[in-house]
Design a protein around this motif. Sequence first.
Motif, PDB file in Angstrom:
ATOM      1  N   THR A  49       0.690  -1.191   0.047  1.00  9.79           N
ATOM      2  CA  THR A  49      -0.014   0.116  -0.105  1.00  9.79           C
ATOM      3  C   THR A  49       0.836   1.243   0.044  1.00  9.79           C
ATOM      4  N   ARG A  53      -1.001   4.527  -5.762  1.00 10.48           N
ATOM      5  CA  ARG A  53      -1.170   6.015  -6.067  1.00 10.48           C
ATOM      6  C   ARG A  53      -2.457   6.469  -6.127  1.00 10.48           C
ATOM      7  N   ASN A  54      -3.260   5.486  -6.987  1.00  9.30           N
ATOM      8  CA  ASN A  54      -4.768   5.991  -6.991  1.00  9.30           C
ATOM      9  C   ASN A  54      -5.563   4.567  -6.689  1.00  9.30           C
ATOM     10  N   LEU A 426      -6.061  -1.474  -4.739  1.00  3.01           N
ATOM     11  CA  LEU A 426      -6.313  -0.581  -3.402  1.00  3.01           C
ATOM     12  C   LEU A 426      -7.949  -0.520  -3.130  1.00  3.01           C
TER      13      LEU A 426
HETATM   14  C1  LIG Z   1       4.961  -0.741  -6.887  1.00  4.07           C
HETATM   15  C2  LIG Z   1       3.631  -1.004  -6.612  1.00  4.07           C
HETATM   16  C3  LIG Z   1       2.485  -0.075  -6.869  1.00  4.07           C
HETATM   17  C4  LIG Z   1       1.133   0.098  -6.866  1.00  4.07           C
HETATM   18  N1  LIG Z   1       0.368   0.914  -7.227  1.00  4.07           N
HETATM   19  C5  LIG Z   1      -0.950   0.732  -7.027  1.00  4.07           C
HETATM   20  C6  LIG Z   1      -1.891   1.774  -7.406  1.00  4.07           C
HETATM   21  O1  LIG Z   1      -1.741   2.867  -7.900  1.00  4.07           O
HETATM   22  N2  LIG Z   1      -3.134   1.506  -7.316  1.00  4.07           N
HETATM   23  C7  LIG Z   1      -4.029   0.252  -6.835  1.00  4.07           C
HETATM   24  O2  LIG Z   1      -4.964   0.280  -6.693  1.00  4.07           O
HETATM   25  N3  LIG Z   1      -2.827  -0.699  -6.418  1.00  4.07           N
HETATM   26  C8  LIG Z   1      -1.575  -0.589  -6.474  1.00  4.07           C
HETATM   27  N4  LIG Z   1      -0.765  -1.421  -6.056  1.00  4.07           N
HETATM   28  C9  LIG Z   1      -1.238  -2.693  -5.659  1.00  4.07           C
HETATM   29  C10 LIG Z   1      -1.551  -2.408  -4.281  1.00  4.07           C
HETATM   30  O3  LIG Z   1      -0.556  -1.725  -3.463  1.00  4.07           O
HETATM   31  C11 LIG Z   1      -2.267  -3.501  -3.417  1.00  4.07           C
HETATM   32  O4  LIG Z   1      -3.391  -4.106  -4.092  1.00  4.07           O
HETATM   33  C12 LIG Z   1      -2.825  -3.073  -2.062  1.00  4.07           C
HETATM   34  O5  LIG Z   1      -2.130  -2.123  -1.609  1.00  4.07           O
HETATM   35  C13 LIG Z   1      -2.943  -4.422  -1.206  1.00  4.07           C
HETATM   36  O6  LIG Z   1      -3.172  -4.029   0.069  1.00  4.07           O
HETATM   37  P1  LIG Z   1      -3.195  -5.107   1.244  1.00  4.07           P
HETATM   38  O7  LIG Z   1      -3.582  -4.399   2.665  1.00  4.07           O
HETATM   39  O8  LIG Z   1      -4.159  -6.130   0.795  1.00  4.07           O
HETATM   40  O9  LIG Z   1      -1.858  -5.736   1.158  1.00  4.07           O
HETATM   41  P2  LIG Z   1      -0.242  -5.169   1.470  1.00  4.07           P
HETATM   42  O10 LIG Z   1      -0.324  -3.705   1.312  1.00  4.07           O
HETATM   43  O11 LIG Z   1       0.778  -5.828   0.579  1.00  4.07           O
HETATM   44  O12 LIG Z   1       0.071  -5.299   3.055  1.00  4.07           O
HETATM   45  C14 LIG Z   1       0.080  -6.673   3.578  1.00  4.07           C
HETATM   46  C15 LIG Z   1       0.509  -6.365   5.032  1.00  4.07           C
HETATM   47  O13 LIG Z   1       0.643  -7.556   5.846  1.00  4.07           O
HETATM   48  C16 LIG Z   1       1.841  -7.610   6.618  1.00  4.07           C
HETATM   49  N5  LIG Z   1       1.712  -8.918   6.889  1.00  4.07           N
HETATM   50  C17 LIG Z   1       2.347 -10.062   5.929  1.00  4.07           C
HETATM   51  N6  LIG Z   1       2.487 -11.250   6.571  1.00  4.07           N
HETATM   52  C18 LIG Z   1       2.038 -11.053   7.700  1.00  4.07           C
HETATM   53  C19 LIG Z   1       1.781 -11.872   9.130  1.00  4.07           C
HETATM   54  N7  LIG Z   1       1.952 -13.267   8.805  1.00  4.07           N
HETATM   55  N8  LIG Z   1       1.314 -11.165  10.055  1.00  4.07           N
HETATM   56  C20 LIG Z   1       1.293  -9.969  10.161  1.00  4.07           C
HETATM   57  N9  LIG Z   1       1.461  -9.359   9.203  1.00  4.07           N
HETATM   58  C21 LIG Z   1       1.863  -9.613   7.950  1.00  4.07           C
HETATM   59  C22 LIG Z   1       2.910  -6.832   5.740  1.00  4.07           C
HETATM   60  O14 LIG Z   1       3.912  -6.438   6.529  1.00  4.07           O
HETATM   61  C23 LIG Z   1       2.052  -5.758   5.042  1.00  4.07           C
HETATM   62  O15 LIG Z   1       1.937  -4.672   5.815  1.00  4.07           O
HETATM   63  C24 LIG Z   1       0.848  -1.365  -6.225  1.00  4.07           C
HETATM   64  C25 LIG Z   1       1.509  -2.432  -5.935  1.00  4.07           C
HETATM   65  C26 LIG Z   1       3.040  -2.215  -6.128  1.00  4.07           C
HETATM   66  C27 LIG Z   1       3.655  -3.083  -5.447  1.00  4.07           C
END
Ligand SMILES: Cc1cc2nc3c(=O)[nH]c(=O)nc-3n(C[C@H](O)[C@H](O)[C@H](O)COP(=O)(O)OP(=O)(O)OC[C@H]3O[C@@H](n4cnc5c(N)ncnc54)[C@H](O)[C@@H]3O)c2cc1C
Length: 445
Positions: A49, A53-54, A426
């Motif tokens: 996350t 960006r969007n 996101l």
């Molecule tokens: C470079 C990049 C750019 C991106 N840009 C965009 C964008 O502009 N727009 C968009 O919609 N999407 C974008 N994405 C995708 C987006 O970031 C993700 O789909 C979204 O942020 C996922 O959120 P999440 O909370 O599911 O997981 P994540 O953000 O991946 O977070 C998972 C969390 O779980 C924690 N964790 C893992 N295992 C454990 C455990 N066993 N116990 C406790 N904690 C744990 C990690 O430390 C992490 O903080 C991008 C991804 C990347 C890599």
Amino acid sequence: MTDLTPTRFDVLVAGGAAAGLCAAIAARLAGASVRLVEAAPEALRGGNTRHARNFRIAHAGPAPYVPDSYRPEEFLADLLRVTGGDTDEPLARTLIRASAGIAPWLLAAGVRLQALDRGVLPYSRRTAFLLGGGKAMVNALYATAEALGVVVSYDTTLVDLRPDDGDCAVVLDTAAGRESMLSRAVVVATGGHQADLAQLRVDLGPAADRLVVRGSQYCTGHGLDLLLGLGAEPVGDRASAHLVAVDARGPRFDGGIVTRMTGIPHGIVVDRTGRRLADERADTRRTHYAQWGPRIAACPDQLAYLIVDQDGLRRVGPTALAPVTAPSVAELARRLEIDPASLDATVRTFNAEAAEREPAVRPLAALPLAAWPLLPGLTFTHFGVAVDTGMRVRLRGGRRSERVFAAGTTMAANVLRHGYLAGLGLTLAAVSGRIAGEEAARAAA
Ligand SMILES: Cc1cc2nc3c(=O)[nH]c(=O)nc-3n(C[C@H](O)[C@H](O)[C@H](O)COP(=O)(O)OP(=O)(O)OC[C@H]3O[C@@H](n4cnc5c(N)ncnc54)[C@H](O)[C@@H]3O)c2cc1C
């Protein structure tokens, strides 16, 4: 010092990024006592996350952060187009409907959005841009969660989970050692498995060895494995990943968006043998870099080079890392360790073809030449666990868990099993996190 953290909570949230933070805030707002555990240390909190960006939202009319309108049916049509219809449509409809309310909800939780009238970001009626990017979003959500009374633990990894009729028995790995606690309900929002390099090698083969992981090194897939161990139904394909072209000199993890290479239509891309991989001008859309990730992954050593002349260099614009430059093809080949005769033949052939297609295609003529080494960069994997429309984990054999929920990338493959839709990741994280938090609070009560 005595540890005053209670050992029993209504809701435990694992994963401290968009999905987990939205789940924790929603559960707390619904009256539950909530603990959030984040595997990363505080300085690296926020998973993938941090790099976003969007996010994509359905909306009926203009708002200060998004113009025009984008109806839920248009959103669904875009999703069906990129997935070829292979999606859980009832779940997709639920999440798309909920996306219409997520921007005001995030604003109320302290997240700031880029105002349209600033005109500094690409026009989009489909997505709203975060002011300050994903890191600012993460910081705002942590501040709100803590102000609401969510107990946050960093450097704390969920390592075991056993749901029972009453409570879930949870085991955590902390800086101080193993810790056991009880929780009425658990939300697993631990992202995907993009940082599990050993598993990626099994899934993707030797091409995984040189993969750059664009996001967090803490998304090791442990949460997913725990859910699968509990009998969760898998969705998607472990071996399917969103790969893009990135600068090979960037960091192995967490390079984010700045090392992505976006100027490919302005030059040629060759592998280590000096051969071009494909027509660089066949796709000139802003998202063209996603076509190149799989092509580079198939190259010898997964290594390729983008080569431009001075005209191309101007069009590519500034890059995070400066290109390698050389006054001639032969010298560039020497610096990149490519066979000079082969690169020379490739450039000559390209220039002869370009002369026939000018001005649409320009020859590489204005010296010195410039080049960037490229590797495939992994954004996310298309794999997770099945959930119902309340984000309860679906178990094999048609049952579902009443106390264990999944949100964000951990369940995103229910909706996005292949392909890519800008801003969807996101949105899925925030919307599914909010629903999971509300439902977990209800289950705990
Ligand atoms: C470079 C990049 C750019 C991106 N840009 C965009 C964008 O502009 N727009 C968009 O919609 N999407 C974008 N994405 C995708 C987006 O970031 C993700 O789909 C979204 O942020 C996922 O959120 P999440 O909370 O599911 O997981 P994540 O953000 O991946 O977070 C998972 C969390 O779980 C924690 N964790 C893992 N295992 C454990 C455990 N066993 N116990 C406790 N904690 C744990 C990690 O430390 C992490 O903080 C991008 C991804 C990347 C890599």
